[in-house]
Each structure stands twice: as C-alpha cells, then as structure tokens.
Enzyme design. Structure first.
Site, mmCIF file in Angstrom:
data_model
loop_
_atom_site.group_PDB
_atom_site.id
_atom_site.type_symbol
_atom_site.label_atom_id
_atom_site.label_comp_id
_atom_site.label_asym_id
_atom_site.label_seq_id
_atom_site.Cartn_x
_atom_site.Cartn_y
_atom_site.Cartn_z
ATOM 1 N N SER A 259 -123.746 20.496 67.284
ATOM 2 C CA SER A 259 -123.407 20.147 65.902
ATOM 3 C C SER A 259 -122.027 20.668 65.556
ATOM 4 C CB SER A 259 -124.421 20.751 64.928
ATOM 5 O OG SER A 259 -124.123 22.122 64.691
ATOM 6 N N ASP A 260 -121.383 20.028 64.590
ATOM 7 C CA ASP A 260 -120.206 20.654 64.004
ATOM 8 C C ASP A 260 -120.668 21.921 63.281
ATOM 9 O OD1 ASP A 260 -117.619 21.150 63.246
ATOM 10 O OD2 ASP A 260 -117.234 19.108 62.578
ATOM 11 N N CYS A 261 -119.734 22.821 63.070
ATOM 12 C CA CYS A 261 -120.119 24.161 62.634
ATOM 13 C C CYS A 261 -120.658 24.157 61.203
ATOM 14 C CB CYS A 261 -118.933 25.096 62.774
ATOM 15 S SG CYS A 261 -118.405 25.249 64.488
ATOM 16 N N ALA A 263 -123.026 22.242 60.199
ATOM 17 C CA ALA A 263 -123.467 20.905 59.791
ATOM 18 C C ALA A 263 -124.962 20.871 59.517
ATOM 19 C CB ALA A 263 -123.102 19.880 60.863
#
Length: 744
Positions: A259-261, A263
């Site tokens: 995941s993006d941080c 997210a």
C-alpha cells in the site's frame, strides 16, 4: 497452532543481511511470530527464532538512490548518481537510455543493500499519467501520454530489475490506479473518489500498470490512496485480484502488492479519510489483506497498523496471511536475498556507485531531455566570440543546484548549477538571484547586471516547493514576480533567453514580449543540469527533446474541474491531454532543433491490411500471448539532416482517423524512435515498430477493439508533420482484450 508451508524452510535459513534493526518478535507464539514475520507493514521487525533479521521494505530510488527511512547514508556511500526526474527523461523519447538509467540506479541501489545501507525493495517508478497540470507530483512521471509512460516503464523496470531470473533489486510500479491528485479544497488524496468511466480507465489510467504487471512482470506494485469508483484502491479486490492478478496473470512469480503509506489507515473511519463502510482500522487492515494487498506502509505517528490485533479479531484469514507471506518472501528469494556470497549481484559495492559512465549518462539524459520551445531568428546556439562578452544570469535557480533535483532525491556526488557551469566554460557571468513566486525580488540589481551584459539568461519557472507531494497548484500562470522582472528585462533592448524549470506554466505572455529570443524547458535536469543547459545554449550539444506534457493556457484551470477524471470534451468541459484538447500553448511532442530535417516514408509500406489475416498470423506465433501485443508491419522511414548542425531527431508517429467509437481523438501517439547524431547532409533509415495495441481503440465497456477503417500515420508535430501515410484495415472488428466488468 498455525502451520505454514514454508516455516520449515525459513527455520533453516541463516540471515545474511543485518539491515536496519527493529524490535524483534522472538518472544511470541508461532502465530504472532508469523504475523510479525510477514509483518504486513513496511518495517518488519524480523524473527530471530526463524533466523530472519529485521527488514525495511520501504526504500526509494525515483531517479537515483534517495534519502528515506530505509536507506543509510555515509562513508563510501555518501552520494549516489542523481539523474533527471522522470518528466525530463520522458522528454528524451529514448528508451535504451531509460533502460541504461534504470540499470545504473538498480546497480547503485544493490550496492547500498549489499553493504547493509538499504534493502532490496525500491518503490519506483511512478508511472501514473500526468492528467492535470496542477498535480504536484507530475514531475515524478514520464508525462501525460499513457503509451509513452508504458514504454518508459518497460525500459526502466527492465534496467532496474535486470534480465533475470535473479532480480538486481525489486522495482515497484506506483500508484495503482487513477492517482493524480494531492489536494484541492477539502478533497485530498486520502479521501478522493476518482470516478472514472470504464473506457477512460482502460484507455488511459491502466496501460502503464498493464505493462508493469502483465508484460514486464515487475516484482511489486503499490496501490494508491484514492478510491476508484467508490472503493479505496488498497481495499479493492476488483483492482488487485480480478484485474491485476487474474486478468493480467500477475501471479507467475507470486509478486506482491504494497500500500501507499497510510493508505489503509485512511480507508477506515478516520478524519480526512474515506470512511469506507465505516470500517475501523483493524477491519480495514483485514479487508486490505483479503483483497490482495500484502504489505502496508505506514509513515505517520499513530497510524502504525497492528496486524496481530487484526488477525486475532479475525478480520483476515490464515489463508490470506499465508498468501501475503509467500508472495513477499518469494520476492526476496528471487532477488537473491538468501543466497549469501553466491548471490548474482552480491559483488556490487562502493566502486559501482558514482562511476564515470554513470555521471556521463546523467549528463546525456539531461541534454537529451531539455526541450527547445522557441528560437526566434535562430538566435541559439549562442556565439561567445569577441572580447569582453558578458552574460547576465538571473533567476532563482541559476546558482542553486539542489533545485534541479526535484522530489525523492538523494545526495549527488556534485551539483553543477548553470552559473558554475558557465564560469567553468570561461564565460564572464553577472549573476543575480531572482524571485520564485510573488514579488519581483531585487529588480534594480537584476537590471544593473543585465545592462552590463551582452545577453540575458533568465532561469525561471517553478520548483519542488511549488509543486510537490501533498501540494498541488491552484493555477498554472507564470509566477507574477518572475513575469514582472522578465517584462523589465525584455524592455532593455537586449536579447533574453528563458530557461524554465519544473513542470509547465503558461508561456503565452513570453511569446509576445519583445527581445525574448529563445525559451528552453529543462524540467528537473538532475546533478548535471547546469552543465547540460549551458552545453545546449552554447552549441556544445543540440536540443532534440520533445515535450512530454501539454502546455495549457492559464484559463484551462477554470474550464476543467480538477476532480473531473474524464478525458473527452463534453459541453463546456474542454477535455484533457493532446488527444482531446486542441488549444495548447505548446502541444505534447513539440520541440525545435538547431537544424532542419526531412522525413520520408518508404513506398514499400502496405496500404491495405486484412484484420482476419493480422489476427490469424499472430495466433500462430507462440511468442505472443496477448492479441494486443501482436506486431504490426513496421514503417520504414528515411530521415535527412538538411541543416548545418549535427543533431539527434525524435520521430514521433501519431495516428488519426474516424474509426472506432465517437468522439475520435485528435491524434494518438502510436510509435516513436530517437535517431542519434545526424550530421549535416546525413541520411539515416529506421523502422518505426508498433503493435496492434497502437491501432486499437477502447469501447465504452472497456474492451480493446481493432476496428476496420482508414488510418493516417503522421510523423512529427504539428499536423501534417514532415511525412504521412494512409492505410486501410479491412474486415470485421476484433476484440483484442475483453475487459472484466466490476461487481454491480
């Protein structure tokens, strides 16, 4: 007790990487150890009882090894090659160069990792198409065109990971999918729901990721902050499982998704987030893992996930945990993590960082990516003949090299700004700083310097404080302070050269100002940017870059709502990108030279094709798994330098025609090739290679279809270009790729 198919194997592995140490998970049960071992968040503590050291999954290398929490700088690893940003290398249209750049970055990253200063996963490249000029992260991408981004990604990932089967490092294509907004009003990347038609999704937002996953087999993908049609991307089984893993067959090497941080945190019922189905954080963690996300990055204090708590709350199953664990560790196996001294790339060290060939390549990339937008009366290249010749160099980045790097940068071995480069050439420089945004700065000093000089070079545009991650622009006009100063300088009656940094601002006011003889766009040209700029201005190199994104008029931002993801124009909505928007200040693909070229297309290229024969011949090719990847007959071209200076030439092939669904795009980039070093009078031949994907259109259902009709290929821009050829596809339309439909 949890049983896991690879626990026995892992228990026999002796850790060969120390990495960055985090609290160990040795004291818990096997159940908690496995959750910690998998640690579905970015900084895994490790499990000593299984012989596994701590591991930091978060490492960055967007255009060179970057400063971030996963990378330790110092000693022999105090610097790394910093190439131009992707927006500038996107302008080169030189895929072999992009691959070489990826190879250097991957090599230096592996050298850092071998010396316990990084790990093997690097969250690069950013391949989202640059949809809206206000986006703060557009400079991280290769540009606005999905096909160009796809080809750039193919080259970069191939270089970064290496030819296989062992990966040099693990690349991560991001941000999947339809991510191109940081903040506008109360809408932020943490709560934005990108409403995208199936046609636009498949045609524009997906192709770079299809390339990464299906065709390049990238080791990792990053899901985005935003939701797509109501579902947060990192919780969406349609995106991560139906499309990514099933439709694109991204399963052959158990590749993993991160995941993006934060997210997943912002998908839950927290302030400023999606509040998806009113989930609490544990439930969102479980939904993410069940949907196919294998690792959750967290960045902000208070957002760290607790996978053990989520597992004990039964928000995800042991089966899902097993899959996530297997995917991540297979990635490490394929990168030689457990191979010790026998690893294919284990010998890389400090001697492989900042090599002279890498420095030369960084300069070459900058020179090839800078675009000549205007050159009245062939004012450039600048002649420095004569005694007493002086140059005024004015502007906010004329003597500030760090600004040339852009975001996600590391420490370069040197910083060559334009003033330093000019003085190294023996040029007498009168330097004055200039404003970035509002206010004209020290206008009197600038005018005095200009009056003492023969030529004025103004270094303007925007930088990474104006456009950045978490920071979009509200407008795209030239900064008022800079424009006021430029107007004053242009009024002095001396020739002015403007070199613009950053992504695009509306150049319209400059085009009518007297004495502004030339405009160059440099983007973020990297560690050797100043040298590259001065080499081009003085003629030591010749410009051949092409714009990777449209330069819109400043009025565009009031016509196109930022959150509108549609590409096609409708009513007062003007549409997006060169394919649909006709009123650009400078269009995608624009770029001038110091010489002239003529282009011819061989008469041997057929004018009629049978669709059924194209398909049947391809179906018999065992090397082609997907119909859209079927090769189409290449276009033989002849290019002649008819001018007086040696130069590269980028042959851009645009398709147009009234085939497929309406409305029809103005044109679409279908093929390109960069020809190197044409001397005056020299003729080079080349083949413009392409595949059926370049001829196909996407229908409203999302299917990629090859349609019968009349097609025109135009070489160069603007229309009618330097050469063109028209041909016909005959027969019945054929679906090349049938798109899976989302759940109701």
């Amino acid at each position: 007790m949890i049983s896991h198919p690879i626990v026995g194997l892992l228990s026999l592995i002796t850790p060969v990487w120390a990495g960055i140490r985090y609290p160990d998970c040795a004291g818990g049960s096997l159940q908690s150890n496995l959750v910690c071992l998998h640690s579905p968040y970015s900084n895994a503590p490790g499990v000593s009882r299984l012989g596994l050291a701590a591991y930091q999954w978060w490492n960055e290398a967007l255009h060179g090894v970057a400063i971030n929490r996963g990378i330790t700088w110092g000693g022999q690893f105090s610097a790394a090659t910093q190439f131009p940003q992707a927006i500038t290398t996107g302008a080169t249209f030189n895929d072999p160069l992009v691959e070489q750049m990826g190879t250097v970055i991957g090599t230096e990253a592996r050298a850092f990792a071998n010396n316990q200063r990084a790990h093997l996963d690097f969250w690069t490249p950013n391949v989202n198409p640059f949809r809206d000029p206000r986006w703060g992260r557009g400079h991280e991408t290769p540009g606005e065109d999905a096909f160009r981004n796809k080809k750039w990604a193919e080259a970069f990932v191939k270089g970064m990971q290496g030819p296989g089967p062992t990966h040099r490092v693990i690349a991560t294509c991001k941000h999947y999918a339809a991510y191109d907004l940081e903040n506008t009003g109360s809408t932020t990347r943490f709560n934005f729901n990108a409403r995208v038609s199936m046609q636009d999704l498949v045609e524009y937002y997906m192709p770079p990721f299809q390339q990464c996953a299906r065709d390049s087999k990238v080791g990792s993908m990053m899901c985005a902050y935003n939701a797509v049609n109501g579902v947060p991307a990192c919780l969406d089984p349609y995106l991560m499982d139906t499309i990514l893993r099933k439709h694109w067959n991204w399963t052959d090497a158990n590749q993993y998704i991160v995941s993006d941080c934060d997210a997943v945190y912002y998908a839950s019922n927290v302030n400023g987030g999606h509040r998806y189905k009113n989930m609490n954080y544990n439930t969102a963690i479980g939904a993410s893992i069940e949907a196919g996300c294998d690792n959750m990055c967290w960045a902000t204090s208070g957002t760290q996930p607790n996978p053990s708590s989520a597992f004990n709350a039964r928000t995800f199953s042991q089966q899902a945990l097993d899959k996530a664990l297997t995917r991540q560790f297979e990635g490490l196996v394929r990168a030689g993590y457990f191979d010790g001294a026998n690893s294919q790339y284990r010998n890389l060290g400090a001697a492989d960082v900042n090599t002279q060939p890498a420095r030369d390549l960084a300069l070459k990339a900058a020179e090839e990516g800078i675009v000549l937008l205007k050159n009245d009366d062939n004012f450039l290249p600048l002649s420095l003949n004569g005694t007493g010749f002086q140059v005024a160099m004015i502007g906010f980045w004329a003597n500030t090299a760090d600004k040339m790097l852009g975001g996600y940068s590391g420490t370069p071995p040197f910083r060559h700004d334009p003033v330093t480069a000019a003085r190294a050439m023996g040029i007498t420089v009168n330097y004055v700083n200039g404003p970035l945004t509002q206010g004209a700065g020290d206008m009197n000093s600038a005018v005095t310097a200009a009056q003492r000089s023969n030529v004025i070079i103004f270094f303007g545009g925007i930088d990474n404080t104006v456009e950045k991650e978490s920071g979009d622009r509200s407008g795209i006009a030239w900064p008022s302070g800079q424009l006021s100063l430029l107007q004053r300088l242009a009024g002095l009656g001396k020739p002015v050269i403007v070199v613009r940094m950053g992504t695009h601002v509306d150049d319209t006011p400059l085009l009518s100002l007297p004495n502004i003889k030339a405009i160059l766009w440099a983007g973020y040209p990297g560690q050797s940017g100043g040298t590259a700029v001065m080499n081009l201005i003085t003629g030591l190199a010749s410009p051949a870059g092409r714009l990777p994104a449209t330069v819109y008029p400043s009025s565009y931002t009031s016509q196109a709502t930022y959150t509108n993801m549609a590409l096609r124009p409708s009513g007062s909505y003007p549409g997006r990108t060169y394919k649909w928007y006709p009123n650009a200040v400078f269009s995608f693909g624009h770029g001038l030279h110091y010489t002239n070229f003529s282009v011819g297309i061989s008469r041997s290229f057929p004018r009629t094709f049978s669709i059924s024969e194209l398909i049947s011949s391809c179906q018999g090719d065992s090397k082609v798994r997907y119909l859209d990847q079927c090769p189409f007959t290449s276009v033989p071209i002849t290019v002649m330098n008819t001018g007086q200076r040696q130069s590269d030439y980028v042959a851009l092939g645009f398709l147009s025609g009234t085939y497929g669904p309406t409305p029809y795009p103005i044109k679409s980039l279908a093929t390109y090739k960069r020809l190197a070093g044409l001397k005056p009078g020299e003729i080079q031949t080349a083949e413009l290679e392409w595949k059926l994907e370049s001829l196909a259109r996407v229908d409203t259902r999302g299917d990629t279809v090859l349609y019968p009709g009349t097609y025109t290929l135009v070489v160069d821009t603007p229309s009618p270009g330097l050469a063109n050829v028209t041909f016909v596809l005959e027969g019945e339309q054929v679906v090349l790729d049938r798109w899976p439909q989302p759940p109701a």
